[in-house]
Design an enzyme around this catalytic site. Structure first.
Site, PDB file in Angstrom:
ATOM      1  CG  ASN A 109      -2.017   0.970   1.192  1.00 47.85           C
ATOM      2  OD1 ASN A 109      -1.949   1.958   0.472  1.00 47.85           O
ATOM      3  ND2 ASN A 109      -3.065   0.725   1.974  1.00 47.85           N
ATOM      4  CE  LYS A 118      -2.312   1.492   6.177  1.00 44.42           C
ATOM      5  NZ  LYS A 118      -3.691   1.351   5.671  1.00 44.42           N
TER       6      LYS A 118
END
Length: 307
Positions: A110, A127
């Site tokens: 992500n 992330k």
């Protein structure tokens, strides 16, 4: 000489599962144009801005899953965004699903990319705090990020944009104090954060009235405690049956919300950030060089590696 950077949070409304990249990118380009027309020089888009929030589903077909990711950014579908940045002379941060090669295998992250006002990618963040589970859990809102993404491997890098130090984060990262502290220790003056956050959680219905409060609280605390400007940007509205909160905002180093979105649709929020306010807040409350020995902390974090 006073230092300012005009920030924009380019909130989007819901994105349908059936929406194609061209349709989505056209929407994002329009928002970038709106931000530039209001004088913004740096914008932030939501997490997973190029697709619907697909981790809400259990998907078995690998080809279908791959369709939610980019194996390069920019690519042919997303290049209109970088071209618009160059034409408008505005930088932006954009969240998306990334397929990358590492240790001899395909990896899924992500990711958020930071693009300069020349249309070139300045850097990426992956992330770190990946929430949810790998399989659906009874009584819990389906949120399968850990099935589709592995934790990032880039730490919390900080990049230079027009002489301002800029860091990136995504969604659940904003709830953890380490995110802001690591960015601050890396010299960040501005943190750009994209998120997709459900309005209701099956496992905690009694806390539904606090969802927006808990959205803003960590961003305000992180900005105040680390003397940063924070721009948080939502994908909002009723998306494929799931309500997502909005509340996109720009937070000052004082902890105050300087500007906030009022809708759950496509909306641009702009604020001229006074970068000198960072030094004022540090002198008043958080003189890190005097009290916290940040150089020593950096040494410790370098020895420990990414958290």
């Amino acid at each position: 000489m006073a230092r300012h950077l005009t920030l924009a949070a380019c909130q989007t409304g819901p994105i349908a599962r059936s929406a194609g990249r061209r349709e989505i990118v056209d929407r994002l380009v329009h928002l970038l144009e709106e931000a530039a027309s209001q004088g913004a020089s740096l914008a932030v888009f939501p997490e997973l801005a190029l697709t619907t929030f697909f981790p809400r589903w259990l998907i078995e077909d690998e080809a279908e899953i791959d369709g939610f990711y980019e194996d390069a950014f920019p690519n042919a579908a997303t290049r209109p965004l970088t071209e618009a940045a160059r034409k408008l002379r505005i930088g932006f941060a954009l969240g998306y699903g990334e397929i990358a090669q590492g240790d001899g295998r395909r990896r899924r992250y992500n990711t958020m990319a930071l693009v300069g006002d020349d249309g070139e990618v300045l850097g990426r963040y992956r992330k770190m705090h990946v929430p949810g589970s790998e399989e659906p859990e009874e009584g819990t809102t389906v949120h399968l990020e850990r099935r589709y993404f592995e934790p990032g491997d880039l730490g919390f890098p900080v990049f230079d944009y027009r002489g301002t130090r800029v860091g990136l984060a995504l969604c659940n990262d904003r709830r953890w104090p380490e995110t802001y502290r690591m960015l601050m220790l890396g010299g960040a003056e501005v943190a750009l954060i994209g998120y997709n956050t459900p309005l209701l959680l099956d496992e905690a219905p009694a806390l539904a009235h606090l969802r927006m409060f808990h959205n803003h609280l960590p961003m305000q605390a992180g900005a105040y405690q680390n003397t940063l400007w924070v721009a948080g940007c939502a994908k909002a509205g009723l998306e494929e049956g799931q309500a997502l909160i909005g509340g996109s905002c720009i937070v000052a180093p004082t902890g105050e919300i300087a500007a906030q979105a009022m809708s759950v649709g496509d909306e641009v929020v702009v604020h001229r950030a006074d970068l000198d306010l960072i030094d004022t807040c540090r002198r008043v409350n958080f003189d890190f060089d005097r009290y916290r020995r940040p150089a020593a902390y950096r040494m410790i974090s370098e020895r420990a590696g990414p958290v």
